[in-house]
Motif scaffolding. Structure first.
Motif, short mmCIF file in Angstrom:
data_model
loop_
_atom_site.label_atom_id
_atom_site.label_comp_id
_atom_site.label_asym_id
_atom_site.label_seq_id
_atom_site.Cartn_x
_atom_site.Cartn_y
_atom_site.Cartn_z
N LEU A 144 0.85 -1.18 0.00
CA LEU A 144 0.00 0.00 0.00
C LEU A 144 0.89 1.23 0.00
N HIS A 145 0.41 2.31 -0.61
CA HIS A 145 1.18 3.55 -0.60
C HIS A 145 1.43 3.98 0.85
N PRO A 146 2.66 4.41 1.19
CA PRO A 146 2.99 4.76 2.58
C PRO A 146 2.06 5.79 3.21
N ASP A 147 1.50 6.69 2.41
CA ASP A 147 0.62 7.72 2.96
C ASP A 147 -0.66 7.13 3.54
N ASN A 148 -0.98 5.90 3.15
CA ASN A 148 -2.22 5.26 3.62
C ASN A 148 -1.98 4.21 4.69
N HIS A 149 -0.74 4.06 5.14
CA HIS A 149 -0.43 3.00 6.11
C HIS A 149 -1.16 3.20 7.44
N ALA A 150 -1.17 4.44 7.94
CA ALA A 150 -1.82 4.68 9.24
C ALA A 150 -3.30 4.32 9.17
#
Length: 334
Positions: A144-150
């Motif tokens: 997944l794109h890192p910006d969506n990890h949280a």
């Protein structure tokens, strides 16, 4: 170097099952990731000489879909047109940096049905969120794109969020961004076609990866990253001396090793001999000149270190199964 030249080799006639690849394009989808995925499929068809892959786009609503860079595309279908997925279908959800992550019930249902039928499912950028929402990534790794990890860690704790740029988990493939989409699609192409076909597509689409900034273009070779430094140095000597080929003994002497050791290294790491590899390098360079220039065949033979046009034509035909003049004629018709 047969994988590199596969696009120009005769194609054996073989039966195959056509694979339909359906791209669900969400609002603000990454156009770069999408075109990278499509380019991989189209290039695979070109290399294989078939129409094994057929792709189409799906929108959630009967409207044009806006990509992340402001370019609209008109989907081939809307989601309500697709009732179910067949066994050999592939469904890939294309997200992007500003894509809304709200669940779409109809999409979740289609993904869930596809999973039950063992269809291949995929997610690009944050497209894997839709797979999580459909429940098909329970206890499975995904990218997944890192910006969506949280967001994903909080919403889908039972799904295994990977730090890898792309993940191939049986019938589910996911990538975190544009660059990793190519790797994901190459893995998919290999799974459906062959390793040779995937290697050929990789050679065409990722030839500039890892090149230093402002470096001059070079004859692209097929050496694996794992090849030892001595083999890579031998390759550089060969590439630098295509018009006046060196003897294998001279190459070994320059590298301060024995000919026998050089031959063992080539056999171990690229499954061929130095002399055969060198010949295929020269023939590959000749093929490029043949199809991309108007140089005479005799001039091309001289440029690639062949003592006569007859010898060049014989070697070329043995490798490509077609004479230089016939290849040039066929490609001019295309």
């Amino acid at each position: 170097m047969r994988d590199t030249n596969q696009c120009f080799m005769p194609k054996p006639k073989a039966a195959f099952e056509q694979t339909n690849v359906l791209f669900v394009v969400l609002e603000h989808f990454s156009l770069m990731s999408f075109t990278c995925a499509v380019d991989c499929l189209v290039t695979s068809n070109l290399v294989e000489g078939t129409k094994r892959f057929v792709f189409s786009t799906i929108g959630l609503k009967p409207d044009n879909v806006l990509s992340d860079i402001g370019i609209h595309i008109t989907p081939d279908y809307i989601l309500s047109d697709i009732k179910t997925l067949r066994d050999n279908d592939i469904l890939i959800v294309c997200g992007g940096y500003r894509t809304n992550l709200m669940e779409h019930a109809r999409l979740s249902k289609l993904i869930s049905q596809g999973c039950k039928r063992n269809a291949i499912l995929g997610g690009i950028w944050n497209g894997a969120v839709a797979l999580c929402q459909a429940g098909v990534l329970e206890k499975k790794p995904y990218a997944l794109h890192p910006d969506n990890h949280a967001y994903a860690k909080e919403r889908f704790p039972s799904c295994i969020l990977s730090s890898d740029s792309y993940v191939d988990s049986n019938n589910i493939v996911t990538s975190s961004g544009a660059s990793s989409t190519l790797d994901m699609m190459l893995a998919l192409v290999e799974k459906i076609t062959s390793q040779a076909n995937s290697n050929a597509v990789r050679e065409i689409l990722s030839c500039d990866r890892g090149m230093p900034v402002n470096s001059k273009p070079q004859l692209h070779t097929c050496l694996p990253d794992s090849a030892p430094a001595i083999v890579k140095e031998a390759n550089l000597l060969m590439v630098s001396n295509l018009d006046e080929p060196l003897h294998v003994e001279d190459i070994a002497r320059c590298l301060k090793i024995s000919r026998r050791k050089l031959e063992r290294l080539f056999k171990s790491h690229i499954q061929t001999s130095p002399s055969k590899y060198y010949l295929e390098l020269r023939l590959t360079y000749a093929r490029q000149l043949l199809l991309q220039s108007e140089d005479s065949i005799s001039a091309i033979a001289a440029s690639t270190g062949f003592s006569s046009t007859t010898h060049f034509s014989r070697c070329f035909k043995e490798f490509f199964s077609v004479s230089p003049s016939m290849m040039r004629e066929k490609m001019s018709i295309c």
